[in-house]
Design a protein around this motif. Structure first.
Motif, PDB file in Angstrom:
ATOM      1  N   LEU A  58     -22.366   5.550 -48.138  1.00 51.66           N
ATOM      2  CA  LEU A  58     -23.847   5.956 -47.603  1.00 51.66           C
ATOM      3  C   LEU A  58     -24.244   7.424 -47.783  1.00 51.66           C
ATOM      4  O   LEU A  58     -25.401   7.321 -47.861  1.00 51.66           O
ATOM      5  N   GLY A  59     -23.510   8.066 -47.497  1.00 55.07           N
ATOM      6  CA  GLY A  59     -23.941   9.611 -47.837  1.00 55.07           C
ATOM      7  C   GLY A  59     -24.459   9.791 -49.369  1.00 55.07           C
ATOM      8  O   GLY A  59     -25.435  10.363 -49.305  1.00 55.07           O
ATOM      9  N   ASP A  60     -23.632   9.054 -50.215  1.00 60.42           N
ATOM     10  CA  ASP A  60     -24.247   9.313 -51.584  1.00 60.42           C
ATOM     11  C   ASP A  60     -25.410   8.850 -51.791  1.00 60.42           C
ATOM     12  O   ASP A  60     -26.300   9.065 -52.677  1.00 60.42           O
ATOM     13  N   ILE A  61     -25.790   7.484 -51.347  1.00 59.70           N
ATOM     14  CA  ILE A  61     -27.161   6.742 -51.200  1.00 59.70           C
ATOM     15  C   ILE A  61     -28.051   7.534 -50.736  1.00 59.70           C
ATOM     16  O   ILE A  61     -29.362   7.652 -51.240  1.00 59.70           O
ATOM     17  N   PHE A  62     -27.823   8.590 -49.485  1.00 60.86           N
ATOM     18  CA  PHE A  62     -28.855   8.965 -48.831  1.00 60.86           C
ATOM     19  C   PHE A  62     -29.231  10.128 -49.988  1.00 60.86           C
ATOM     20  O   PHE A  62     -30.433  10.777 -50.038  1.00 60.86           O
ATOM     21  N   VAL A  63     -28.164  10.847 -50.618  1.00 61.88           N
ATOM     22  CA  VAL A  63     -28.559  11.868 -51.592  1.00 61.88           C
ATOM     23  C   VAL A  63     -29.372  11.380 -52.675  1.00 61.88           C
ATOM     24  O   VAL A  63     -30.475  11.963 -53.174  1.00 61.88           O
ATOM     25  N   LYS A  64     -28.883  10.143 -53.103  1.00 61.67           N
ATOM     26  CA  LYS A  64     -29.831   9.692 -54.184  1.00 61.67           C
ATOM     27  C   LYS A  64     -31.317   9.470 -53.702  1.00 61.67           C
ATOM     28  O   LYS A  64     -32.083   9.693 -54.362  1.00 61.67           O
ATOM     29  N   ALA A  65     -31.308   8.809 -52.645  1.00 62.64           N
ATOM     30  CA  ALA A  65     -32.877   8.729 -52.025  1.00 62.64           C
ATOM     31  C   ALA A  65     -33.640   9.939 -51.798  1.00 62.64           C
ATOM     32  O   ALA A  65     -34.632  10.060 -52.193  1.00 62.64           O
ATOM     33  N   ALA A  66     -32.855  10.893 -51.365  1.00 56.82           N
ATOM     34  CA  ALA A  66     -33.620  12.369 -51.145  1.00 56.82           C
ATOM     35  C   ALA A  66     -33.894  12.938 -52.574  1.00 56.82           C
ATOM     36  O   ALA A  66     -34.897  13.498 -52.615  1.00 56.82           O
ATOM     37  N   THR A  67     -32.992  12.682 -53.691  1.00 56.64           N
ATOM     38  CA  THR A  67     -33.193  13.312 -54.926  1.00 56.64           C
ATOM     39  C   THR A  67     -34.531  12.563 -55.648  1.00 56.64           C
ATOM     40  O   THR A  67     -35.209  13.260 -56.323  1.00 56.64           O
ATOM     41  N   ALA A  68     -34.366  11.169 -55.385  1.00 60.90           N
ATOM     42  CA  ALA A  68     -35.436  10.611 -55.999  1.00 60.90           C
ATOM     43  C   ALA A  68     -36.900  10.995 -55.277  1.00 60.90           C
ATOM     44  O   ALA A  68     -37.908  11.002 -56.174  1.00 60.90           O
ATOM     45  N   LYS A  69     -36.943  11.516 -54.009  1.00 65.65           N
ATOM     46  CA  LYS A  69     -38.089  11.893 -53.458  1.00 65.65           C
ATOM     47  C   LYS A  69     -38.495  13.337 -53.814  1.00 65.65           C
ATOM     48  O   LYS A  69     -39.574  13.467 -53.929  1.00 65.65           O
ATOM     49  N   ASN A  70     -37.373  14.068 -53.769  1.00 67.04           N
ATOM     50  CA  ASN A  70     -37.700  15.626 -54.085  1.00 67.04           C
ATOM     51  C   ASN A  70     -36.507  15.880 -55.294  1.00 67.04           C
ATOM     52  O   ASN A  70     -35.651  16.361 -54.878  1.00 67.04           O
ATOM     53  N   PRO A  71     -36.958  15.999 -56.664  1.00 68.85           N
ATOM     54  CA  PRO A  71     -35.980  16.421 -57.467  1.00 68.85           C
ATOM     55  C   PRO A  71     -35.513  17.712 -57.223  1.00 68.85           C
ATOM     56  O   PRO A  71     -34.305  18.152 -57.842  1.00 68.85           O
ATOM     57  N   ALA A  72     -36.447  18.717 -56.592  1.00 73.15           N
ATOM     58  CA  ALA A  72     -35.829  19.971 -56.540  1.00 73.15           C
ATOM     59  C   ALA A  72     -35.003  20.143 -55.148  1.00 73.15           C
ATOM     60  O   ALA A  72     -35.050  21.358 -54.661  1.00 73.15           O
ATOM     61  N   ILE A  73     -34.432  19.154 -54.678  1.00 73.92           N
ATOM     62  CA  ILE A  73     -33.579  19.070 -53.462  1.00 73.92           C
ATOM     63  C   ILE A  73     -32.540  20.447 -53.772  1.00 73.92           C
ATOM     64  O   ILE A  73     -32.206  20.650 -54.765  1.00 73.92           O
ATOM     65  N   THR A  74     -32.529  21.054 -52.487  1.00 76.89           N
ATOM     66  CA  THR A  74     -31.580  22.310 -52.319  1.00 76.89           C
ATOM     67  C   THR A  74     -30.166  21.776 -52.123  1.00 76.89           C
ATOM     68  O   THR A  74     -29.794  20.470 -51.531  1.00 76.89           O
ATOM     69  N   GLN A  75     -29.085  22.433 -52.409  1.00 73.47           N
ATOM     70  CA  GLN A  75     -27.718  22.154 -51.958  1.00 73.47           C
ATOM     71  C   GLN A  75     -27.560  21.906 -50.356  1.00 73.47           C
ATOM     72  O   GLN A  75     -26.756  21.017 -50.260  1.00 73.47           O
ATOM     73  N   SER A  76     -28.167  22.677 -49.656  1.00 80.14           N
ATOM     74  CA  SER A  76     -27.995  22.602 -48.234  1.00 80.14           C
ATOM     75  C   SER A  76     -28.726  21.076 -47.979  1.00 80.14           C
ATOM     76  O   SER A  76     -27.853  20.382 -47.084  1.00 80.14           O
ATOM     77  N   GLU A  77     -30.109  20.834 -48.614  1.00 85.15           N
ATOM     78  CA  GLU A  77     -30.214  19.558 -48.171  1.00 85.15           C
ATOM     79  C   GLU A  77     -29.429  18.225 -48.642  1.00 85.15           C
ATOM     80  O   GLU A  77     -29.164  17.081 -47.901  1.00 85.15           O
ATOM     81  N   ILE A  78     -28.804  18.222 -49.704  1.00 83.39           N
ATOM     82  CA  ILE A  78     -27.571  17.406 -50.466  1.00 83.39           C
ATOM     83  C   ILE A  78     -26.706  17.381 -49.248  1.00 83.39           C
ATOM     84  O   ILE A  78     -25.937  16.328 -48.836  1.00 83.39           O
ATOM     85  N   GLU A  79     -26.120  18.591 -48.829  1.00 80.82           N
ATOM     86  CA  GLU A  79     -24.860  18.493 -47.862  1.00 80.82           C
ATOM     87  C   GLU A  79     -25.192  17.765 -46.570  1.00 80.82           C
ATOM     88  O   GLU A  79     -24.667  17.210 -45.989  1.00 80.82           O
TER      89      GLU A  79
END
Length: 187
Positions: A58-79
């Motif tokens: 589920l955490g991986d899915i959240f990362v995928k969704a956040a990255t799709a919304k914002n390709p410039a996502i920061t490492q802290s947002e990924i974490e």
């Protein structure tokens, strides 16, 4: 705990740890959910239990969704996305399973699913299980919905984080029923 005390005292428990509810406790929670008000007896809800490896996925899915919304996502947002599902040993997806029905509009079905979810939360509190109902952007994200198998006509109405509360429940705020109840017509 008697039903009225549970209804009057229930509060959310946002800080959770293991253990998660047992199979027997989950059965009690799901039986309580099934007693929700339900116009047409459609049972317009379903629940999906996620724990263990599923929380990591589920955490991986959240990362995928956040990255799709914002390709410039920061490492802290990924974490942060990776950590979100780890706030509890179990998450129960609450899904409104809406069905075409000439007598029961979609809104009533979503409300019924919400009532079922509230019954689940009330039962958890009565059993001494900590739980909190969370939504947020991820509940409405199309990437998350697809990855979790939320189908057309369904609504992901929440993530129920559930486990053992790390602190005793706080005292609920006092409420004045007169603030939200009235009599009509007023004379």
């Amino acid at each position: 705990m008697d039903a009225i005390t549970a209804l009057h005292q229930r509060v959310s428990s946002p800080r959770l740890t293991a253990p998660a509810p047992s199979t027997e406790q989950l059965d009690v929670l799901f039986r309580a959910a099934g007693r929700a008000a339900d116009h047409g007896n459609l049972r317009p809800w379903r629940f999906v239990v996620i724990e263990g490896e599923g929380l990591l996925r589920l955490g991986d899915i959240f990362v995928k969704a956040a990255t799709a919304k914002n390709p410039a996502i920061t490492q802290s947002e990924i974490e942060r996305c990776i950590a979100m599902p780890k706030r509890a040993p179990m998450i129960i997806l609450a899904i409104a399973k809406c069905q075409p029905n000439p007598k029961v509009p979609t809104i009533e079905q979503i409300i019924a699913a919400g009532a079922a979810t509230q019954n689940l939360l009330n039962a958890a509190f009565a059993l001494g299980i900590g739980a909190v109902w969370r939504t947020g952007d991820m509940a409405y994200d199309p990437v998350v919905r697809q990855a979790l198998g939320v189908e057309n006509g369904e609504e992901l109405i929440g993530f129920i984080y559930i486990g053992t509360a790390t602190a005793p429940p706080h005292q609920p705020r006092e409420q004045n029923p007169g603030d939200f109840f009235s009599i009509w017509p007023q004379e």
